[in-house]
Design an enzyme around this catalytic site. Sequence first.
Site, mmCIF file in Angstrom:
data_model
loop_
_atom_site.group_PDB
_atom_site.id
_atom_site.type_symbol
_atom_site.label_atom_id
_atom_site.label_comp_id
_atom_site.label_asym_id
_atom_site.label_seq_id
_atom_site.Cartn_x
_atom_site.Cartn_y
_atom_site.Cartn_z
ATOM 1 N N PHE A 185 -26.057 17.971 -7.955
ATOM 2 C CA PHE A 185 -26.216 16.655 -7.334
ATOM 3 C C PHE A 185 -26.473 15.586 -8.388
ATOM 4 C CE2 PHE A 185 -27.497 19.451 -3.814
ATOM 5 C CZ PHE A 185 -26.811 18.875 -2.747
ATOM 6 N N ASP A 186 -25.865 14.436 -8.201
ATOM 7 C CA ASP A 186 -26.346 13.229 -8.854
ATOM 8 C C ASP A 186 -27.583 12.786 -8.077
ATOM 9 O OD1 ASP A 186 -26.316 10.706 -10.351
ATOM 10 O OD2 ASP A 186 -25.605 9.829 -8.468
ATOM 11 N N LYS A 187 -28.416 11.936 -8.658
ATOM 12 C CA LYS A 187 -29.626 11.520 -7.948
ATOM 13 C C LYS A 187 -29.417 10.231 -7.159
ATOM 14 C CE LYS A 187 -33.215 9.471 -9.900
ATOM 15 N NZ LYS A 187 -33.512 8.323 -8.991
ATOM 16 N N THR A 188 -29.219 9.132 -7.865
ATOM 17 C CA THR A 188 -29.181 7.829 -7.212
ATOM 18 C C THR A 188 -27.939 7.666 -6.348
ATOM 19 O OG1 THR A 188 -30.384 6.897 -9.081
ATOM 20 C CG2 THR A 188 -29.327 5.344 -7.585
#
Length: 457
Positions: free
Chosen positions: A128-131
């Site tokens: 996953f990317d965060k933002t």
Amino acid sequence: MTRYLAEPWLIMDTSRSSLKKVGEDTAFAKIIELVEEAQESKAKTQKFLEKFASFYTPAILALSVIVFLFTRNIELTLTFLVVACPGALVISAPVSIVAGIGNGAKSGVLIKGGETMEHLSKINAVVFDKTGTLTKGRPEVTAIKAYRMEEELLLTRLAEAEVVSEHHLGRTIVQEALNRGLSLVRQPSDVEIAKGNGIKAVIEGETWAIGNRKWMGIHSVRITDEVDAYAIEQEKQGNTAIFAAAGTDIMGVISIADQVRAEARESIRRLKDNGVKQIYMLTGDNRHTAEKVAKQLGIDQVFSELLPADKVAKIKELKALGHKVAMVGDGINDAPAIAAADVGLAMGGTGTDAAMETADVVLMAGKLDQLVHACKLSKATVRNMKQNMFFAVSVVMILLAGVLTEHIFLASGMFIHELSVLLIIVNAIRLVGYNRHQRGDHRHESMRSARPGRIKC
């Protein structure tokens, strides 16, 4: 927005996001196009079956001739030829794929083809990317710490520099200035943008550097112990600390926070329950904020302060370790990593054009529980496809044995053969209603997200 658009030099930058799309450029038209392309895209199993049929059919014709030469029974030969037809076998894969893609489309999940469906069913590691992916993608300024100048003057200068940036943090700073009614009247020049690091711009002869610690170091800006301690404190609270420097002097720190998606933790748990062995997070954000989010959501491993190229390298590293990797992101910085993964997924609600066009799967409403549905649907589709293939081969073998032993004749053979085709289609149609109770929860959100101007495919 009136004050913002009143400046003629700003109109070019802001109008791009506000243009309305028509005709073939609308989100609805793009969705239809993507679904049509997906249904035309063939899975490896489907390609194999079609290639198999190209050899199988001539072989059956030759065997029919042999049967006639040995038996001199034209009715037996014709029956053999009819029941051995690979029709049921050939459609066993595509009907399952089309039904699965249709279920996904109705659930707000665009799966771009049968091959993607097969790859998605084998995923055992999700990155996953965060933002904008694990968080809502609507960051807000939570604190402004100014040094040597007034807080609003600092915000004005930073917003005037960031107005040319497409980064979500830059847009957040601009929006905060607009919310406070500040006038952005100065045009930035000599703009330099480094993805994942920050921005440099000259405003009225003064050079401003805005970004992370690495960006400050590149521009020879010294971060004092006092400033660094304040930034670390903000990061431990879950904020992203943005440093601002004029020349080589720190002028302030802006803290920006983005709330974690409500469904994120439960979705990650359900992914693990459905066979995903490892969950990773790759982010350009600072270590303290990244670790706090990872702990909150139950993520196995987190890698922080990464540039787009670093994310790609991590994806390749995981693949080299034998993982089947899915990458979930939303921004233009995530597009290279999405492309490098075995399956790339883009968040539709907040995603950029680049991310969605690169991805193999688009979650139209931008909700992580749609990812869980996509993974479960892919496994159900592949399982359904295997059921159809096994049933088709079994029926053909039984029919051929019956014909050769003269227990099955032309009429009964044709009836059973056509019935098997119908049963395969009915079995595939079951996928259309797969997880119907969960799909209903997202349908309205998917439709709202698909309106023109909200989703750009």
